[in-house]
Write a protein that holds these residues in place. Structure first.
Motif, short mmCIF file in Angstrom:
data_model
loop_
_atom_site.label_atom_id
_atom_site.label_comp_id
_atom_site.label_asym_id
_atom_site.label_seq_id
_atom_site.Cartn_x
_atom_site.Cartn_y
_atom_site.Cartn_z
N LYS A 13 0.83 -1.22 0.00
CA LYS A 13 0.00 0.00 0.00
C LYS A 13 0.86 1.27 0.00
CE LYS A 13 -2.26 -0.96 3.81
NZ LYS A 13 -1.68 -2.25 4.23
N GLY A 32 -0.43 5.09 9.85
CA GLY A 32 0.75 4.49 10.47
C GLY A 32 1.89 5.50 10.55
N LEU A 35 1.07 8.23 13.06
CA LEU A 35 1.21 7.77 14.44
C LEU A 35 2.69 7.65 14.82
CD1 LEU A 35 -1.64 5.08 14.45
CD2 LEU A 35 -1.60 7.16 15.84
N MET A 53 1.01 -0.08 19.22
CA MET A 53 1.60 -0.31 17.89
C MET A 53 2.73 -1.31 17.94
SD MET A 53 1.58 3.41 16.14
CE MET A 53 2.37 2.98 14.59
N GLY A 56 1.49 -4.62 17.76
CA GLY A 56 0.83 -4.97 16.50
C GLY A 56 -0.67 -4.88 16.56
N ASP A 57 -1.20 -4.37 17.69
CA ASP A 57 -2.65 -4.17 17.81
C ASP A 57 -3.06 -2.85 17.17
OD1 ASP A 57 -3.39 -6.51 19.19
OD2 ASP A 57 -2.62 -5.67 21.09
N VAL A 59 -4.72 0.87 17.25
CA VAL A 59 -4.98 1.96 18.19
C VAL A 59 -6.48 2.27 18.14
CG1 VAL A 59 -2.63 2.86 17.89
CG2 VAL A 59 -4.50 3.89 16.65
N VAL A 64 -7.50 7.57 15.58
CA VAL A 64 -7.16 7.71 14.15
C VAL A 64 -8.21 8.52 13.40
CG1 VAL A 64 -5.59 5.78 13.82
CG2 VAL A 64 -8.02 5.35 13.76
N PHE A 86 -5.91 3.42 6.46
CA PHE A 86 -7.15 3.94 7.05
C PHE A 86 -8.22 3.94 5.95
CE2 PHE A 86 -10.34 7.09 7.95
CZ PHE A 86 -10.55 6.98 9.31
N GLN A 92 -14.33 2.83 11.64
CA GLN A 92 -13.56 3.89 10.98
C GLN A 92 -14.14 4.22 9.60
OE1 GLN A 92 -9.28 3.04 10.95
NE2 GLN A 92 -9.35 2.37 13.08
N ARG A 127 11.97 -6.39 4.03
CA ARG A 127 11.96 -4.96 4.40
C ARG A 127 12.86 -4.74 5.63
NH1 ARG A 127 6.16 -2.31 4.86
NH2 ARG A 127 6.04 -2.78 7.06
N ARG A 139 11.42 -0.76 12.54
CA ARG A 139 10.12 -0.54 13.19
C ARG A 139 9.94 -1.56 14.31
NH1 ARG A 139 5.34 0.02 8.77
NH2 ARG A 139 4.29 -1.17 10.39
N ASP A 141 7.46 -2.94 15.32
CA ASP A 141 6.45 -3.97 15.02
C ASP A 141 6.82 -4.81 13.81
OD1 ASP A 141 6.06 -1.94 13.19
OD2 ASP A 141 3.88 -1.94 13.33
N ARG A 150 -0.45 -8.26 13.84
CA ARG A 150 -0.94 -7.33 12.80
C ARG A 150 -1.80 -8.07 11.78
NH1 ARG A 150 4.73 -5.19 11.18
NH2 ARG A 150 3.71 -4.29 9.36
P1 ADP Z 1 1.26 -2.01 8.16
O1 ADP Z 1 0.06 -1.82 7.31
O2 ADP Z 1 2.49 -2.41 7.40
O3 ADP Z 1 1.02 -2.93 9.32
P2 ADP Z 1 1.01 0.76 9.14
O4 ADP Z 1 2.14 1.73 9.17
O5 ADP Z 1 -0.13 1.05 8.27
O6 ADP Z 1 1.69 -0.64 8.83
O7 ADP Z 1 0.43 0.58 10.64
C1 ADP Z 1 1.27 0.30 11.73
C2 ADP Z 1 0.45 0.25 13.02
O8 ADP Z 1 -0.13 1.54 13.27
C3 ADP Z 1 -0.74 -0.70 13.05
O9 ADP Z 1 -0.35 -2.01 13.35
C4 ADP Z 1 -1.60 -0.06 14.13
O10 ADP Z 1 -1.10 -0.32 15.41
C5 ADP Z 1 -1.40 1.42 13.88
N1 ADP Z 1 -2.42 1.96 12.94
C6 ADP Z 1 -2.18 2.52 11.72
N2 ADP Z 1 -3.32 2.90 11.13
C7 ADP Z 1 -4.32 2.56 11.98
C8 ADP Z 1 -5.74 2.66 11.94
N3 ADP Z 1 -6.37 3.20 10.89
N4 ADP Z 1 -6.45 2.21 13.00
C9 ADP Z 1 -5.84 1.68 14.07
N5 ADP Z 1 -4.51 1.53 14.17
C10 ADP Z 1 -3.75 1.97 13.15
#
Ligand code: ADP
Length: 194
Positions: A13, A32, A35, A53, A56-57, A59, A64, A86, A92, A127, A139, A141, A150
């Protein structure tokens, strides 16, 4: 042009969002990234998100949704945006529908990047190795345990969005297993005017 890219972690993405930014002169809204910036800056949102984060849960939705709501009001979002990461839950997505309706805005495309789950762990491992080779910070996570969490969060909370948007007749699915350029071409073809 206002778009959503959907797909599991590691689906590409971020890479495809950057290409859409260049092609359409829009901005990438990655919750992401936002945050992670908040964590780095030590803001209250960052403090709230950090441990969640790292595990891996997800938020909380209101956090957001608040970030995105503020961000799409900024002047540089007027030309359009690609939402990357998102919405991630049905709550959401509903909040986004409300925000856009309030502003009289519509989405031009929702594109799902379809990938085999088996490839995701390999991509994340790659990565990780590339980041380490460049001497950059990894990162928190991007490790197998957090990645499992995740992926679980994606399956349980985000995958239902595929149906949510499909039912609205708005979803396009693209093969995310192809090469980066081929995936870009498929996304272009799936968008209005493509
Ligand atoms: P990826 O898609 O590679 O897991 P992201 O950078 O999109 O990485 O997201 C990393 C972390 O940020 C998620 O695992 C979550 O904890 C948090 N996060 C990002 N976007 C959201 C969202 N829209 N809602 C809830 N948590 C989010």
């Amino acid at each position: 042009m206002r778009l959503i890219l959907l797909g599991p972690p590691g689906a590409g993405k971020g890479t495809q969002s950057q290409r859409l930014v260049t092609k359409h002169g829009i901005i990438q809204l990655s919750t992401g990234d936002m945050l992670r910036a908040a964590i780095k800056a030590g803001t209250p949102i960052g403090l709230k998100a950090r441990d969640i984060m790292a595990r891996g849960d997800l938020v909380p939705d209101e956090v957001v949704v608040g970030i995105i709501s503020d961000r799409i009001n900024e002047p540089d979002a007027r030309r359009g945006f690609v939402l990357d990461g998102f919405p991630r839950t049905v709550k959401q997505a509903e909040a986004l529908d409300g925000l856009l309706a309030q502003k009289g805005l519509k989405l031009d495309g929702i594109v799902e990047l379809k990938v085999d789950e088996g490839i995701l762990l390999t991509r994340i491992a790659k990565r990780l190795a590339e980041t380490q080779a460049r001497g950059e910070a990894v990162r928190p996570d991007d490790n197998p345990e957090a990645f499992k969490t995740r992926l679980g969060a994606y399956r349980e909370q985000t995958a239902p969005l595929i149906d949510y948007y499909r039912k609205k007749g708005a979803l396009k699915s693209v093969d995310g297993m192809a090469g980066i350029d081929d995936v870009s071409r498929s996304i272009d073809a799936a968008l209005p005017g493509g």
